[in-house]
Motif scaffolding. Sequence first.
Motif, PDB file in Angstrom:
ATOM      1  N   LEU A  51       0.803  -1.219   0.000  1.00 20.44           N
ATOM      2  CA  LEU A  51       0.000   0.000   0.000  1.00 20.44           C
ATOM      3  C   LEU A  51       0.842   1.279   0.000  1.00 20.44           C
ATOM      4  O   LEU A  51       0.625   2.162  -0.834  1.00 20.44           O
ATOM      5  CB  LEU A  51      -0.959  -0.023   1.187  1.00 20.44           C
ATOM      6  CG  LEU A  51      -2.245   0.788   1.061  1.00 20.44           C
ATOM      7  CD1 LEU A  51      -3.016   0.403  -0.186  1.00 20.44           C
ATOM      8  CD2 LEU A  51      -3.120   0.574   2.292  1.00 20.44           C
ATOM      9  N   PRO A  52       1.813   1.454   0.898  1.00 18.75           N
ATOM     10  CA  PRO A  52       2.605   2.691   0.857  1.00 18.75           C
ATOM     11  C   PRO A  52       3.438   2.821  -0.413  1.00 18.75           C
ATOM     12  O   PRO A  52       3.652   3.928  -0.910  1.00 18.75           O
ATOM     13  CB  PRO A  52       3.501   2.581   2.111  1.00 18.75           C
ATOM     14  CG  PRO A  52       3.508   1.146   2.477  1.00 18.75           C
ATOM     15  CD  PRO A  52       2.185   0.589   2.043  1.00 18.75           C
ATOM     16  N   VAL A  53       3.884   1.693  -0.964  1.00 18.10           N
ATOM     17  CA  VAL A  53       4.656   1.719  -2.209  1.00 18.10           C
ATOM     18  C   VAL A  53       3.786   2.209  -3.353  1.00 18.10           C
ATOM     19  O   VAL A  53       4.195   3.046  -4.173  1.00 18.10           O
ATOM     20  CB  VAL A  53       5.219   0.316  -2.515  1.00 18.10           C
ATOM     21  CG1 VAL A  53       5.914   0.289  -3.866  1.00 18.10           C
ATOM     22  CG2 VAL A  53       6.164  -0.134  -1.413  1.00 18.10           C
ATOM     23  N   LEU A  54       2.553   1.712  -3.405  1.00 18.87           N
ATOM     24  CA  LEU A  54       1.642   2.104  -4.465  1.00 18.87           C
ATOM     25  C   LEU A  54       1.239   3.570  -4.319  1.00 18.87           C
ATOM     26  O   LEU A  54       1.174   4.299  -5.325  1.00 18.87           O
ATOM     27  CB  LEU A  54       0.400   1.208  -4.445  1.00 18.87           C
ATOM     28  CG  LEU A  54      -0.650   1.465  -5.518  1.00 18.87           C
ATOM     29  CD1 LEU A  54      -0.035   1.410  -6.905  1.00 18.87           C
ATOM     30  CD2 LEU A  54      -1.785   0.456  -5.394  1.00 18.87           C
ATOM     31  N   ARG A  55       0.989   3.997  -3.112  1.00 17.89           N
ATOM     32  CA  ARG A  55       0.630   5.401  -2.894  1.00 17.89           C
ATOM     33  C   ARG A  55       1.750   6.318  -3.374  1.00 17.89           C
ATOM     34  O   ARG A  55       1.509   7.319  -4.068  1.00 17.89           O
ATOM     35  CB  ARG A  55       0.347   5.661  -1.417  1.00 17.89           C
ATOM     36  CG  ARG A  55      -0.018   7.111  -1.109  1.00 17.89           C
ATOM     37  CD  ARG A  55      -0.170   7.340   0.390  1.00 17.89           C
ATOM     38  NE  ARG A  55      -0.501   8.729   0.661  1.00 17.89           N
ATOM     39  CZ  ARG A  55       0.384   9.709   0.753  1.00 17.89           C
ATOM     40  NH1 ARG A  55       1.681   9.443   0.589  1.00 17.89           N
ATOM     41  NH2 ARG A  55       0.002  10.946   1.003  1.00 17.89           N
TER      42      ARG A  55
ATOM     43  N   ASP B 201       4.124  10.104  -7.331  1.00 21.37           N
ATOM     44  CA  ASP B 201       5.229  10.414  -8.244  1.00 21.37           C
ATOM     45  C   ASP B 201       4.753  10.542  -9.685  1.00 21.37           C
ATOM     46  O   ASP B 201       5.355  11.275 -10.483  1.00 21.37           O
ATOM     47  CB  ASP B 201       6.302   9.323  -8.157  1.00 21.37           C
ATOM     48  CG  ASP B 201       7.070   9.352  -6.844  1.00 21.37           C
ATOM     49  OD1 ASP B 201       6.969  10.365  -6.112  1.00 21.37           O
ATOM     50  OD2 ASP B 201       7.741   8.345  -6.535  1.00 21.37           O
ATOM     51  N   ALA B 202       3.670   9.827 -10.004  1.00 18.75           N
ATOM     52  CA  ALA B 202       3.148   9.854 -11.371  1.00 18.75           C
ATOM     53  C   ALA B 202       2.163  10.991 -11.607  1.00 18.75           C
ATOM     54  O   ALA B 202       1.627  11.116 -12.710  1.00 18.75           O
ATOM     55  CB  ALA B 202       2.484   8.521 -11.691  1.00 18.75           C
ATOM     56  N   GLY B 203       1.937  11.819 -10.587  1.00 20.87           N
ATOM     57  CA  GLY B 203       1.116  13.006 -10.781  1.00 20.87           C
ATOM     58  C   GLY B 203      -0.266  12.973 -10.177  1.00 20.87           C
ATOM     59  O   GLY B 203      -1.040  13.922 -10.368  1.00 20.87           O
ATOM     60  N   ALA B 204      -0.609  11.922  -9.434  1.00 24.95           N
ATOM     61  CA  ALA B 204      -1.924  11.852  -8.786  1.00 24.95           C
ATOM     62  C   ALA B 204      -1.824  12.304  -7.338  1.00 24.95           C
ATOM     63  O   ALA B 204      -0.729  12.460  -6.787  1.00 24.95           O
ATOM     64  CB  ALA B 204      -2.474  10.434  -8.861  1.00 24.95           C
TER      65      ALA B 204
END
Length: 306
Positions: free
Chosen positions: A32-36, A41-44
């Motif tokens: 979960l923290p990795v995905l967040r 980083d990708a702009g969301a």
Amino acid sequence: MESAVARTADRPRIALATYRPEEGTPSADQDLPVLREALEDAGARAEITHWDDPAVDWADFDLVVIRSTWDYSWRAEEFVAWAERVAKLTRLANPAAVVRWNTDKRYLGELAAAGVATVPTRYLAPGDPADLPDGHEYVVKPTSGAGARLAARYRPGEPGEGETARRHLAGLHEKGLTAMVQPYLRGVDTSGERALQFFGGRFLHAARKGAVLEPGTAYDAEKIPHPRLEAWRPTPAELALAERALAAVPHGPDEDALLYARVDVVDGDDGLPCVMELELVEPNLFLRLHPESVPVVAEAIIRAAR
């Protein structure tokens, strides 16, 4: 106040829905923290939210992604009602209709009727006689469950086997649960259970784990859900089976219907793969085994939010 249109055009706001751990206990979702972070980083703008938090305004998000709501099987009706409510406020992935269908493992019967190779399954609802197999190992578990909760493996002829299994069935029925009875496939012990992940409509990666149900483990004991987990390269037969299973899901397997999917397969007695489960609600993605998949998942989520 920032409008949803402005958010979508600039930085889409995404909720990653998870469960609420017990106080003082860290979340079991290591991804979960990795995905967040990858989404940020990708702009969301990504937020980790508890699905049952009454203070969350789900309409504020461009997309709500069900990630690790791993307590839902204790509260299946409440969870499905939540999904349907959120889907009326914003986009939900996966969609509420898919969530409702997939939270009841009687869907295996629908897959089998559609010609998909599945683990042979009988269903015993409350009030049905305790018709248990004779002559081969079998598994009893509820149609609504996760992480082998309330599941057990039985060997006919062992002392107390029939009495224990009937007590197991009675306990499920007392809770209002329908039971599943399946043969225990020996392939689980020899070749393991393989989990094929799909994201954004495409195959992502796969993992393999060992047997979850050890002989003699009580049905109400806590199990290790993913023992001896390792990365796996699926065979062409496994991939073809997974694609057939997803094509048989009601409401369509296209990218708009299923943002993510996990197909769990095992070897049948004939040595060919068959579907044990479809995980379309809150599958563990096993990103820690496949860090190269993190940006792919983040991109697919942001694309869905926009």
